[in-house]
Design a protein around this motif. Sequence first.
Motif, PDB file in Angstrom:
ATOM      1  N   ALA A  17      33.765 -34.650 -40.789  1.00 50.59           N
ATOM      2  CA  ALA A  17      33.771 -35.888 -41.575  1.00 50.59           C
ATOM      3  C   ALA A  17      32.546 -35.966 -42.479  1.00 50.59           C
ATOM      4  CB  ALA A  17      33.831 -37.098 -40.642  1.00 50.59           C
ATOM      5  N   LEU A  18      31.377 -35.649 -41.947  1.00 53.92           N
ATOM      6  CA  LEU A  18      30.155 -35.739 -42.738  1.00 53.92           C
ATOM      7  C   LEU A  18      30.104 -34.651 -43.811  1.00 53.92           C
ATOM      8  CD1 LEU A  18      27.609 -37.389 -43.126  1.00 53.92           C
ATOM      9  CD2 LEU A  18      26.459 -35.871 -41.496  1.00 53.92           C
ATOM     10  N   ALA A  19      30.748 -33.514 -43.562  1.00 50.78           N
ATOM     11  CA  ALA A  19      30.773 -32.434 -44.552  1.00 50.78           C
ATOM     12  C   ALA A  19      31.412 -32.892 -45.858  1.00 50.78           C
ATOM     13  CB  ALA A  19      31.511 -31.225 -43.998  1.00 50.78           C
ATOM     14  N   GLU A  20      32.410 -33.747 -45.787  1.00 52.68           N
ATOM     15  CA  GLU A  20      33.056 -34.251 -47.003  1.00 52.68           C
ATOM     16  C   GLU A  20      32.047 -34.958 -47.900  1.00 52.68           C
ATOM     17  OE1 GLU A  20      36.595 -36.511 -46.107  1.00 52.68           O
ATOM     18  OE2 GLU A  20      37.243 -35.002 -44.653  1.00 52.68           O
ATOM     19  N   PHE A  21      31.172 -35.763 -47.315  1.00 51.68           N
ATOM     20  CA  PHE A  21      30.136 -36.469 -48.072  1.00 51.68           C
ATOM     21  C   PHE A  21      29.224 -35.467 -48.784  1.00 51.68           C
ATOM     22  CE2 PHE A  21      25.846 -38.206 -48.369  1.00 51.68           C
ATOM     23  CZ  PHE A  21      26.066 -39.409 -49.025  1.00 51.68           C
ATOM     24  N   TYR A  22      28.725 -34.484 -48.045  1.00 47.81           N
ATOM     25  CA  TYR A  22      27.788 -33.524 -48.621  1.00 47.81           C
ATOM     26  C   TYR A  22      28.459 -32.558 -49.595  1.00 47.81           C
ATOM     27  CZ  TYR A  22      23.908 -35.343 -46.028  1.00 47.81           C
ATOM     28  OH  TYR A  22      22.916 -36.177 -45.567  1.00 47.81           O
ATOM     29  N   GLN A  23      29.724 -32.261 -49.405  1.00 44.46           N
ATOM     30  CA  GLN A  23      30.437 -31.434 -50.383  1.00 44.46           C
ATOM     31  C   GLN A  23      30.421 -32.115 -51.751  1.00 44.46           C
ATOM     32  OE1 GLN A  23      33.867 -30.459 -47.450  1.00 44.46           O
ATOM     33  NE2 GLN A  23      34.180 -29.176 -49.246  1.00 44.46           N
ATOM     34  N   PRO A 110      26.615 -41.319 -44.562  1.00 41.20           N
ATOM     35  CA  PRO A 110      27.474 -42.177 -43.749  1.00 41.20           C
ATOM     36  C   PRO A 110      27.098 -42.312 -42.278  1.00 41.20           C
ATOM     37  CG  PRO A 110      28.825 -40.945 -45.279  1.00 41.20           C
ATOM     38  CD  PRO A 110      27.412 -40.389 -45.390  1.00 41.20           C
ATOM     39  N   VAL A 111      26.318 -41.371 -41.713  1.00 41.51           N
ATOM     40  CA  VAL A 111      25.908 -41.522 -40.316  1.00 41.51           C
ATOM     41  C   VAL A 111      24.431 -41.863 -40.174  1.00 41.51           C
ATOM     42  CG1 VAL A 111      27.793 -40.094 -39.419  1.00 41.51           C
ATOM     43  CG2 VAL A 111      25.556 -39.050 -39.886  1.00 41.51           C
ATOM     44  N   GLY A 112      23.730 -42.112 -41.297  1.00 42.62           N
ATOM     45  CA  GLY A 112      22.369 -42.621 -41.216  1.00 42.62           C
ATOM     46  C   GLY A 112      21.241 -41.680 -41.569  1.00 42.62           C
ATOM     47  N   HIS A 113      21.516 -40.420 -41.923  1.00 47.35           N
ATOM     48  CA  HIS A 113      20.429 -39.515 -42.331  1.00 47.35           C
ATOM     49  C   HIS A 113      19.871 -39.985 -43.671  1.00 47.35           C
ATOM     50  CE1 HIS A 113      23.018 -36.670 -39.952  1.00 47.35           C
ATOM     51  NE2 HIS A 113      21.844 -36.465 -39.387  1.00 47.35           N
ATOM     52  N   PRO A 114      18.566 -40.218 -43.772  1.00 47.34           N
ATOM     53  CA  PRO A 114      18.001 -40.609 -45.043  1.00 47.34           C
ATOM     54  C   PRO A 114      17.936 -39.441 -46.023  1.00 47.34           C
ATOM     55  CG  PRO A 114      16.308 -40.635 -43.323  1.00 47.34           C
ATOM     56  CD  PRO A 114      17.590 -40.201 -42.683  1.00 47.34           C
ATOM     57  N   PHE A 115      18.095 -39.745 -47.298  1.00 54.16           N
ATOM     58  CA  PHE A 115      17.899 -38.773 -48.371  1.00 54.16           C
ATOM     59  C   PHE A 115      17.516 -39.530 -49.624  1.00 54.16           C
ATOM     60  CE2 PHE A 115      22.311 -39.951 -48.847  1.00 54.16           C
ATOM     61  CZ  PHE A 115      22.527 -39.957 -50.219  1.00 54.16           C
ATOM     62  N   CYS A 116      16.908 -38.830 -50.562  1.00 52.25           N
ATOM     63  CA  CYS A 116      16.510 -39.440 -51.826  1.00 52.25           C
ATOM     64  C   CYS A 116      17.270 -38.816 -52.986  1.00 52.25           C
ATOM     65  CB  CYS A 116      15.011 -39.237 -52.093  1.00 52.25           C
ATOM     66  SG  CYS A 116      13.944 -40.080 -50.920  1.00 52.25           S
ATOM     67  N   LEU A 117      17.640 -39.640 -53.928  1.00 52.38           N
ATOM     68  CA  LEU A 117      18.038 -39.146 -55.240  1.00 52.38           C
ATOM     69  C   LEU A 117      16.791 -39.173 -56.072  1.00 52.38           C
ATOM     70  CD1 LEU A 117      21.400 -41.044 -55.894  1.00 52.38           C
ATOM     71  CD2 LEU A 117      21.074 -38.725 -54.986  1.00 52.38           C
TER      72      LEU A 117
END
Length: 124
Positions: A17-23, A110-117
């Motif tokens: 599920a999370l792979a879809e977000f990162y793809q 979607p599961v809470g890992h922070p990241f920056c644009l």
Amino acid sequence: MIGRLAGIVIDCPEPRALAEFYQELLGAKRVEDSAEWVTLSLAGGLPSFSLQRTDRYQAPDWNSGLPPQQMHLDVLVDNLDTAEAQVLSLGGTLLDGSDKPIGFRVYADPVGHPFCLVTSEGLT
């Protein structure tokens, strides 16, 4: 030099599920796919990006720092407003306390890992 970075691995409850977000976020292709482990291939010879299933994942709390964030990704974009709209449509969240400064903004996947644009202005 001891070695070279071969890959980035992120723990999560549901790798597929999370792979879809990162793809979508990274323009990556899925090259390995199981319920326990998904690997994404990034363009340009960058290290692989993998998602590993764990039952013990606990999302870091951006405001309190408990549990603390252990790492985060900086994703280079051309336009923060355009990229933000795309991230939000994929299920990302603008984190409280991210006052939308010029050059970078802080989000959670979607599961809470922070990241920056980040833009080129944010890298200097």
